[in-house]
Design an enzyme around this catalytic site. Structure first.
Site, PDB file in Angstrom:
ATOM      1  N   GLY A  24       0.528  -5.186   0.532  1.00  0.00           N
ATOM      2  CA  GLY A  24      -0.527  -5.201  -0.480  1.00  0.00           C
ATOM      3  C   GLY A  24      -0.026  -5.735  -1.819  1.00  0.00           C
ATOM      4  O   GLY A  24      -0.815  -6.278  -2.598  1.00  0.00           O
ATOM      5  N   GLU A  64       3.637  -5.539   7.185  1.00  0.00           N
ATOM      6  CA  GLU A  64       2.736  -4.580   7.846  1.00  0.00           C
ATOM      7  C   GLU A  64       2.990  -4.502   9.345  1.00  0.00           C
ATOM      8  O   GLU A  64       2.821  -3.449   9.960  1.00  0.00           O
ATOM      9  CB  GLU A  64       1.275  -4.977   7.597  1.00  0.00           C
ATOM     10  CG  GLU A  64       0.779  -4.741   6.179  1.00  0.00           C
ATOM     11  CD  GLU A  64       1.010  -5.920   5.250  1.00  0.00           C
ATOM     12  OE1 GLU A  64       1.854  -6.794   5.570  1.00  0.00           O
ATOM     13  OE2 GLU A  64       0.350  -5.973   4.209  1.00  0.00           O
ATOM     14  N   GLU A  82      -0.427  -9.340  -1.552  1.00  0.00           N
ATOM     15  CA  GLU A  82      -1.862  -9.641  -1.597  1.00  0.00           C
ATOM     16  C   GLU A  82      -2.386  -9.516  -3.034  1.00  0.00           C
ATOM     17  O   GLU A  82      -3.238 -10.291  -3.467  1.00  0.00           O
ATOM     18  CB  GLU A  82      -2.615  -8.720  -0.641  1.00  0.00           C
ATOM     19  CG  GLU A  82      -2.252  -9.037   0.821  1.00  0.00           C
ATOM     20  CD  GLU A  82      -2.741  -7.982   1.805  1.00  0.00           C
ATOM     21  OE1 GLU A  82      -2.434  -6.783   1.596  1.00  0.00           O
ATOM     22  OE2 GLU A  82      -3.427  -8.343   2.770  1.00  0.00           O
ATOM     23  N   ALA A 106       0.852  -1.180   0.000  1.00  0.00           N
ATOM     24  CA  ALA A 106       0.000   0.000   0.000  1.00  0.00           C
ATOM     25  C   ALA A 106       0.890   1.234   0.000  1.00  0.00           C
ATOM     26  O   ALA A 106       2.044   1.180   0.432  1.00  0.00           O
ATOM     27  CB  ALA A 106      -0.885   0.000   1.236  1.00  0.00           C
TER      28      ALA A 106
HETATM   29  N1  DAK Z   1       4.550   3.457  -0.103  1.00  0.00           N
HETATM   30  C1  DAK Z   1       4.975   4.658  -0.546  1.00  0.00           C
HETATM   31  N2  DAK Z   1       6.233   4.901  -0.966  1.00  0.00           N
HETATM   32  C2  DAK Z   1       7.098   3.870  -0.961  1.00  0.00           C
HETATM   33  C3  DAK Z   1       6.728   2.579  -0.514  1.00  0.00           C
HETATM   34  C4  DAK Z   1       5.380   2.393  -0.077  1.00  0.00           C
HETATM   35  N3  DAK Z   1       4.916   1.191   0.340  1.00  0.00           N
HETATM   36  N4  DAK Z   1       7.800   1.769  -0.606  1.00  0.00           N
HETATM   37  C5  DAK Z   1       8.807   2.520  -1.103  1.00  0.00           C
HETATM   38  N5  DAK Z   1       8.377   3.795  -1.313  1.00  0.00           N
HETATM   39  C6  DAK Z   1       9.144   4.926  -1.813  1.00  0.00           C
HETATM   40  C7  DAK Z   1      10.160   5.371  -0.763  1.00  0.00           C
HETATM   41  O1  DAK Z   1       9.549   6.228   0.172  1.00  0.00           O
HETATM   42  C8  DAK Z   1      11.191   6.087  -1.621  1.00  0.00           C
HETATM   43  O2  DAK Z   1      10.673   7.351  -1.957  1.00  0.00           O
HETATM   44  P1  DAK Z   1      11.633   8.651  -1.962  1.00  0.00           P
HETATM   45  O3  DAK Z   1      12.278   8.683  -0.611  1.00  0.00           O
HETATM   46  O4  DAK Z   1      12.609   8.364  -3.091  1.00  0.00           O
HETATM   47  O5  DAK Z   1      10.693   9.779  -2.239  1.00  0.00           O
HETATM   48  C9  DAK Z   1      11.193   5.231  -2.904  1.00  0.00           C
HETATM   49  O6  DAK Z   1       9.953   4.519  -2.924  1.00  0.00           O
HETATM   50  C10 DAK Z   1      12.321   4.222  -2.929  1.00  0.00           C
HETATM   51  O7  DAK Z   1      12.274   3.488  -1.721  1.00  0.00           O
HETATM   52  P2  DAK Z   1      13.597   3.002  -0.965  1.00  0.00           P
HETATM   53  O8  DAK Z   1      14.638   4.031  -1.039  1.00  0.00           O
HETATM   54  O9  DAK Z   1      13.159   2.516   0.361  1.00  0.00           O
HETATM   55  O10 DAK Z   1      14.023   1.784  -1.919  1.00  0.00           O
HETATM   56  P3  DAK Z   1      14.837   0.459  -1.558  1.00  0.00           P
HETATM   57  O11 DAK Z   1      15.056  -0.218  -2.865  1.00  0.00           O
HETATM   58  O12 DAK Z   1      16.003   0.795  -0.681  1.00  0.00           O
HETATM   59  O13 DAK Z   1      13.823  -0.430  -0.660  1.00  0.00           O
HETATM   60  C11 DAK Z   1      11.694  -1.486  -0.131  1.00  0.00           C
HETATM   61  C12 DAK Z   1      12.674  -0.965  -1.220  1.00  0.00           C
HETATM   62  C13 DAK Z   1      10.456  -1.959  -0.863  1.00  0.00           C
HETATM   63  C14 DAK Z   1      12.341  -2.677   0.610  1.00  0.00           C
HETATM   64  C15 DAK Z   1      11.416  -0.366   0.896  1.00  0.00           C
HETATM   65  O14 DAK Z   1      11.060   0.798   0.185  1.00  0.00           O
HETATM   66  C16 DAK Z   1      10.287  -0.719   1.823  1.00  0.00           C
HETATM   67  O15 DAK Z   1      10.487  -1.422   2.804  1.00  0.00           O
HETATM   68  N6  DAK Z   1       9.070  -0.193   1.535  1.00  0.00           N
HETATM   69  C17 DAK Z   1       7.923  -0.330   2.404  1.00  0.00           C
HETATM   70  C18 DAK Z   1       7.409  -1.732   2.397  1.00  0.00           C
HETATM   71  C19 DAK Z   1       6.185  -1.906   3.291  1.00  0.00           C
HETATM   72  O16 DAK Z   1       6.224  -1.639   4.500  1.00  0.00           O
HETATM   73  N7  DAK Z   1       5.116  -2.369   2.717  1.00  0.00           N
HETATM   74  C20 DAK Z   1       3.900  -2.652   3.444  1.00  0.00           C
HETATM   75  C21 DAK Z   1       3.029  -1.451   3.351  1.00  0.00           C
HETATM   76  S1  DAK Z   1       1.509  -1.722   4.266  1.00  0.00           S
HETATM   77  C22 DAK Z   1      -5.922  -2.294   2.692  1.00  0.00           C
HETATM   78  C23 DAK Z   1      -5.336  -3.003   1.681  1.00  0.00           C
HETATM   79  C24 DAK Z   1      -3.976  -3.248   1.711  1.00  0.00           C
HETATM   80  C25 DAK Z   1      -3.210  -2.760   2.704  1.00  0.00           C
HETATM   81  C26 DAK Z   1      -3.811  -2.033   3.724  1.00  0.00           C
HETATM   82  C27 DAK Z   1      -5.162  -1.798   3.717  1.00  0.00           C
HETATM   83  N8  DAK Z   1      -7.323  -2.082   2.685  1.00  0.00           N
HETATM   84  C28 DAK Z   1      -8.115  -2.541   1.542  1.00  0.00           C
HETATM   85  C29 DAK Z   1      -7.989  -1.416   3.752  1.00  0.00           C
HETATM   86  C30 DAK Z   1      -1.806  -2.986   2.656  1.00  0.00           C
HETATM   87  C31 DAK Z   1      -0.921  -2.448   3.516  1.00  0.00           C
HETATM   88  C32 DAK Z   1       0.516  -2.463   3.178  1.00  0.00           C
HETATM   89  O17 DAK Z   1       0.923  -2.953   2.134  1.00  0.00           O
END
Ligand code: DAK
Length: 256
Positions: free
Chosen positions: A107, A130, A110, A64
């Site tokens: 997501g 998450e 998912e 997400a």
């Molecule tokens: N959202 C927004 N921006 C993101 C992002 C994300 N999930 N993941 C990465 N970015 C952005 C970073 O902020 C960065 O932006 P800038 O700083 O350049 O502006 C850019 O992408 C590059 O990221 P990194 O510098 O971190 O890149 P790396 O290659 O070093 O690392 C990474 C990649 C994917 C390992 C890392 O970015 C990371 O850990 N990202 C977050 C992963 C995460 O926590 N994902 C889970 C999110 S929660 C729902 C449905 C679904 C969901 C919820 C509700 N409903 C229907 C109600 C789902 C929830 C989730 O998925």
């Protein structure tokens, strides 16, 4: 820029590419809306027989859009448009083949599980991180993962945030093949071509029946299978398939 790119790949095949490279293809509401629209149109277009979903060669999707989620409060999240969009994506009735490279998280994982068949690049990594954000999966992860890879491994992913490598995902049954990253889309296209040549009504029924196995008790699933099986006896493609076999010639299916 368009958050999802759409291109035709020969007869009957559509490739949808998530296109937010600067945000690691994070699933913004705008992206999910576009994806749901494109899938809805593909479902209604009789020319399209199979769809490939990919994030390209580097990343499938980092989940997400965390920045968008941070703007929500406990009340606005109840009126969130995303559950409706996820439902529309899940209800796509034609074969959906995922070609996954790099991170496939939250997501993103998912969304990958909304696909019917997954091809992973050797560098793919699957996770539900998450928990690190103080939340839990919100688009089916806690329900689909245990049904797919088993409880203990699903718990490890959801509670500890452990990632699976492509090889592990293959061993555990999350994906059906692992190939070099640059071949994921080609492999998906190859499979889509095989499916595109099959009788479309039977393909749709087969998808519906296999998907139902995730939800229904066995006796109800068997009843559904039987009903779908009997329905196909009304199709011209069923008559053509049996006639072609008897006449030792390739069948020509028309989706009727
Ligand atoms: N959202 C927004 N921006 C993101 C992002 C994300 N999930 N993941 C990465 N970015 C952005 C970073 O902020 C960065 O932006 P800038 O700083 O350049 O502006 C850019 O992408 C590059 O990221 P990194 O510098 O971190 O890149 P790396 O290659 O070093 O690392 C990474 C990649 C994917 C390992 C890392 O970015 C990371 O850990 N990202 C977050 C992963 C995460 O926590 N994902 C889970 C999110 S929660 C729902 C449905 C679904 C969901 C919820 C509700 N409903 C229907 C109600 C789902 C929830 C989730 O998925």
């Amino acid at each position: 820029a368009d958050p999802v790119l759409s291109s035709r790949e020969g007869e009957g095949i559509l490739i949808l590419t998530l296109n937010r490279p600067d945000a690691r293809n994070a699933l913004s509401t705008a992206l999910l809306e576009r994806l749901a629209d494109l899938l809805g149109a593909a479902d209604a277009d009789p020319e399209i027989r199979a769809v490939i979903l990919t994030g390209g060669l580097k990343v499938f999707a980092a989940g997400a859009d965390v920045k968008e989620m941070a703007a929500h409060d406990a009340v606005s999240i109840l009126a969130d448009a995303r559950p409706r969009l996820w439902k529309a994506i899940r209800e796509f009735g034609k074969p959906l083949i995922g070609a996954v490279n790099g991170f496939c998280l939250g997501g993103g994982n998912e969304l990958a599980m909304c696909c019917d068949i997954l091809i992973a690049g050797e560098d793919a990594q699957f996770g539900q991180p998450e928990i690190n954000l103080g939340i839990i999966p919100g688009a089916g992860g806690t329900q689909r993962l245990p049904r797919t890879i088993g409880r203990s491994r699903a718990m490890e992913m959801a509670l500890a945030g452990s990632f699976l490598s492509a090889r592990e995902a293959l061993t555990f049954g999350l994906v059906s093949r692992v190939v070099p990253p640059e071949l994921t889309i080609a492999k998906a296209v190859e499979l889509a071509r095989v499916i595109a040549a099959k009788p479309p009504l039977a393909v749709r029924a087969a998808k519906q029946a296999v998907r139902a196995a995730e939800e229904l008790p066995l006796s109800e699933g068997l009843r559904l299978e039987r009903a779908l099986f009997c329905q196909l006896f009304a199709t011209a493609d069923r008559r053509e398939g049996l006639a072609a076999f008897a006449e030792k010639r390739p069948a020509k299916f028309e989706g009727k």
